[in-house]
Write an enzyme that holds these catalytic residues in place. Sequence first.
Site, PDB file in Angstrom:
ATOM      1  N   LYS A 204       0.923  -1.224  -0.163  1.00 29.90           N
ATOM      2  CA  LYS A 204       0.163   0.108  -0.064  1.00 29.90           C
ATOM      3  C   LYS A 204       1.021   1.291  -0.149  1.00 29.90           C
ATOM      4  O   LYS A 204       1.673   1.444   0.817  1.00 29.90           O
ATOM      5  CB  LYS A 204      -1.062  -0.011   1.236  1.00 29.90           C
ATOM      6  N   LYS A 257      -2.218  -1.499  -3.641  1.00 23.75           N
ATOM      7  CA  LYS A 257      -2.971  -0.342  -3.921  1.00 23.75           C
ATOM      8  C   LYS A 257      -2.159   0.927  -4.034  1.00 23.75           C
ATOM      9  O   LYS A 257      -1.164   1.003  -3.152  1.00 23.75           O
ATOM     10  CB  LYS A 257      -3.915  -0.228  -2.418  1.00 23.75           C
TER      11      LYS A 257
HETATM   12  C1  PBG Z   1      -7.395   3.356   5.220  1.00 26.04           C
HETATM   13  C2  PBG Z   1      -7.587   3.407   4.142  1.00 26.04           C
HETATM   14  C3  PBG Z   1      -7.258   4.090   2.961  1.00 26.04           C
HETATM   15  C4  PBG Z   1      -7.992   3.816   1.669  1.00 26.04           C
HETATM   16  C5  PBG Z   1      -8.548   2.338   2.187  1.00 26.04           C
HETATM   17  N1  PBG Z   1      -8.136   2.018   3.543  1.00 26.04           N
HETATM   18  C6  PBG Z   1      -6.854   5.683   3.159  1.00 26.04           C
HETATM   19  C7  PBG Z   1      -5.770   5.922   3.569  1.00 26.04           C
HETATM   20  O1  PBG Z   1      -4.832   5.028   3.646  1.00 26.04           O
HETATM   21  O2  PBG Z   1      -5.476   7.223   3.693  1.00 26.04           O
HETATM   22  C8  PBG Z   1      -7.990   4.248   0.382  1.00 26.04           C
HETATM   23  C9  PBG Z   1      -8.959   3.873  -0.557  1.00 26.04           C
HETATM   24  C10 PBG Z   1      -9.200   4.866  -1.610  1.00 26.04           C
HETATM   25  O3  PBG Z   1      -8.895   5.748  -1.838  1.00 26.04           O
HETATM   26  O4  PBG Z   1     -10.396   4.542  -2.331  1.00 26.04           O
HETATM   27  N2  PBG Z   1      -6.145   3.186   5.868  1.00 26.04           N
END
Ligand code: PBG
Length: 332
Positions: A204, A257
């Site tokens: 991520k 992601k």
């Molecule tokens: C929570 C999380 C996030 C997303 C999914 N889970 C945001 C982040 O890490 O700031 C992002 C999903 C999206 O942008 O559609 N940690």
Amino acid sequence: MTESSDPRITPLPFHRGRRLRRSPALRALVRETRLSAEQLILPLFVVSGEGIRRPVASMPGVEQLSVDEVAAEGPRLAELGIGGVILFGVPESKDPEGSGAWDESGVVQEAVRALKSVAPGLLVVTDVCLCEYTDHGHCGVLEGGRVLNDPTLERLARSAVSHARAGADLVAPSDMMDGRVAAIRAALDAEGFPELPIMSYAAKYASAFYGPFRDAAESAPEHGDRRGYQMDPANAREALREVRADLKEGADIVMVKPALAYLDIIRAVRESTDVPVAAYHVSGEYSAIMAAAERGWLDEERAMTEALLSIRRAGADLILTYWARRFAEINI
Ligand code: PBG
């Protein structure tokens, strides 16, 4: 001059790729990558209250829903045959620890129960993270402006167990703390859920493309950013280390992601492991296309299909996408 069928002319020795593109039937027959609704997971934002459907300004077509409205969606989503839903909670009150995350009567826990009773066949995934529940908006416990790794693990594990108790089919930690898959696995096993799978947000990245999500989930960090725990967009090999670590700790599915800006990572992860690979087509990637479509600059349906196909082609088995419902409606 016609495109000659004169028998005296020796056929030219070039490749005629167009032969297999001549009709919809031929194109379908030789299509390499398939995309179907059952491979798509729809994110839902759950708020407290009743009868609430609040559009998210920066995400056309996406709404925050109260538990009863989530439940009202359940049967239709099951009927559409989408792969499942992933729930994000937007709690009424937040605290420094994010204690709402493991509240047995929190909005996510209630929404899981409600969905399971109205649509038992619909796969319900829960996002496990603290950022929506902490008043500072970071994904873990803070001390002196830094997110503490190890004290956060126990809280994540507690959250995952509360989701399991509510009836979740799959838990998905998105916090990027080290060791959280092992901590969650151990807690689930100890609490009687040894068969509940974990989908880890393994690679991520600290991405600008999460902007609209933070509006939807009301989870923007109050100060600083997430670069101290999410990955540097410049790194590819590091993604493979993260994936290896999560698999060793017991992850059943690994996720990359965002998706579109990281197709190379999806491909590399696909080639490095034989477990299912997920990709999250995130809020900013979605909203960028939707905004262009609203202006008439892009055809939404075609851009959607092409974007999702590219993620499958790169090697993802399943995709988390705000288009899951729309795609299913169009392709039913
Ligand atoms: C929570 C999380 C996030 C997303 C999914 N889970 C945001 C982040 O890490 O700031 C992002 C999903 C999206 O942008 O559609 N940690």
